[in-house]
Design an enzyme around this catalytic site. Structure first.
Site, short mmCIF file in Angstrom:
data_model
loop_
_atom_site.label_atom_id
_atom_site.label_comp_id
_atom_site.label_asym_id
_atom_site.label_seq_id
_atom_site.Cartn_x
_atom_site.Cartn_y
_atom_site.Cartn_z
N GLY A 87 -17.16 5.52 2.91
CA GLY A 87 -16.96 6.87 2.22
C GLY A 87 -17.74 7.80 3.11
N ASP A 124 -26.79 11.27 -11.52
CA ASP A 124 -27.61 10.70 -10.73
C ASP A 124 -26.98 9.47 -10.08
OD1 ASP A 124 -27.33 8.86 -12.81
OD2 ASP A 124 -29.54 8.56 -13.37
N GLU A 182 -21.69 -2.44 10.35
CA GLU A 182 -20.88 -3.66 10.29
C GLU A 182 -19.85 -3.56 9.27
OE1 GLU A 182 -23.61 -6.55 9.23
OE2 GLU A 182 -22.17 -8.01 9.39
#
Lengths: 245, 245
Positions: A62, A100, A131
DNA sequence: CCAAAAGTGTTTATTGTACACCCATGA
DNA sequence: TCATGGGTGTACAATAAACACTTTTGG
């Protein structure tokens, strides 16, 4: 999963804010759930976080959306930069917005899914990854943030998609057998299918056509090879159909 | 509709930035598509913009998400503040992210839908609205930004939802007739349904139960009144079903 | 000749779809 | 008594689901 008690946030960890690029939107990120199908199992593509919160943990690939970038474009870019995988057919899964969910500051993330064939992509740990690896679905390591939830929702989305769009083209070899295709469906749906009914359905859609050749290196009775009929396949992909299995 | 050429943005119009509240996230907004069903027509709830870009135009009720607010909560709040409508069952439609969709700066908006009964809500033009009104779907005024697209996607979502969840509970009176329920489905789906088949389906689901009373003020032959069976209705709402019409 | 997976049809149950007439009411 | 919408059932078609045996190969 679902609402959560609002916890204290904006702690703004100063762990290692390894210089975030200047032109990103800090509030909106992308997370990609890339499923891979190989050896009759579903896998998911994870990368080890090289920077920021949860550094060192495996997580979904992401990253942040850029200031003048569309979400889908961002998803493609982020996926490529972190894992080397590019040019996949990504689909939006939804917004994940728990207050959160990200410890450093508030980030809304837009989940995406794709299903690909691992052996057609070279993995390369990029910018924020140390990795990159495929993990079988039964053996996924602990994930940070709400990544488990994102994965679950993504899997549900994939399973739904299978019911109204053909799959296989991007996953199976150019020439494949019907048992192979059936196994693919079974693995994604997570249940066994009746051989004869499956064939009836698939052949009735006419998006595969049988070749005269057979698959002779299976060790057992050779299965006939099939090819996707690109035209019909594409039509079904766009128009959709009903596919109860 | 889909990708667009990237146009110059960040013009940061200084038209009338009537003091945006301090605790909002400027990049993420909510837009609500509230459909209403009354007099056998679908309507949509619009409000006249009292501030900001496109001031004076009718648009979807919307607003920004607050710093520590979840998206669904924001949607409820924004809807209530701009139109007075509150406590509706909103559902996420998706992210709308065209780079220049909002003229002043880049804003991602998360679309939401609900279907309600107009006569159960008092409209009240609030914070950023000078006027609030229902518009029949056939008579919607020109809308700013990508609000037409958001409306279309929302309508499609609503139509899909009708196929796997029961509707009516929040829209019809406590006691209603089957012809009323059928009209509701017809209006939403935009097509006529066969009376006998419709009844067969609905009654087969057992989420409505017939009363002994009839609706005597219809002017014609009185229709039997029905009530929703809250338990079964709720179950179907959660579990879903298949409802081809 | 045995083990293992490939291939093949039919029957039954369920579900969708099309369709036409009588009924109760108010005017 | 008429116009209007309410109410009812059946037959046919399409689709889903259950189910067992024969074939081909390698070892």
């Amino acid at each position: 999963m679902g609402q959560q008690a609002v916890a204290p946030i904006h702690k703004t960890h100063h762990l290692d804010m390894t210089a975030l690029p200047k032109n990103i939107i800090k509030t909106i990120s992308i997370d990609c759930v890339i499923f891979g199908y190989a050896d009759s199992t579903l896998e998911v593509l994870l990368r080890r976080r090289a920077t920021g919160p949860s550094k060192g943990m495996w997580s979904l690939p992401g990253g942040f959306v850029k200031k003048e970038e569309r979400v889908l474009v961002a998803a493609q870019r982020v996926l490529q930069q972190t894992t080397g995988v590019r040019n996949t057919y990504l689909e939006e899964v939804g917004v994940f917005d728990a207050v959160d969910r990200y410890p450093a500051w508030r980030v809304f993330t837009i989940g995406h899914v794709a299903l690909i064939s691992p052996d057609r992509y070279a993995l390369k740990a990029g910018s924020d990854s140390s990795e990159v690896r495929w993990f079988p679905l039964g053996n996924v390591p602990r994930l940070p943030f709400d990544h488990v939830e994102i994965m679950q929702v993504a899997l549900e989305k994939l399973r739904k998609r299978v019911r109204y769009q053909p799959i296989g083209f991007e996953i199976l070899p150019k020439k494949f057998t019907l048992p192979q295709l059936q196994r693919l469906y079974e693995v994604i749906l997570g249940k066994d299918l009746d051989k004869r009914n499956f064939r009836k359905k698939i052949l009735g859609m006419h998006f595969v056509k049988r070749l005269t050749e057979t698959d002779r290196n299976s060790g057992r009775r050779p299965a006939f090879l099939y090819e996707f009929d690109a035209t019909k396949y594409g039509k079904l992909q766009r128009k959709g159909f009903m596919f109860e299995l």
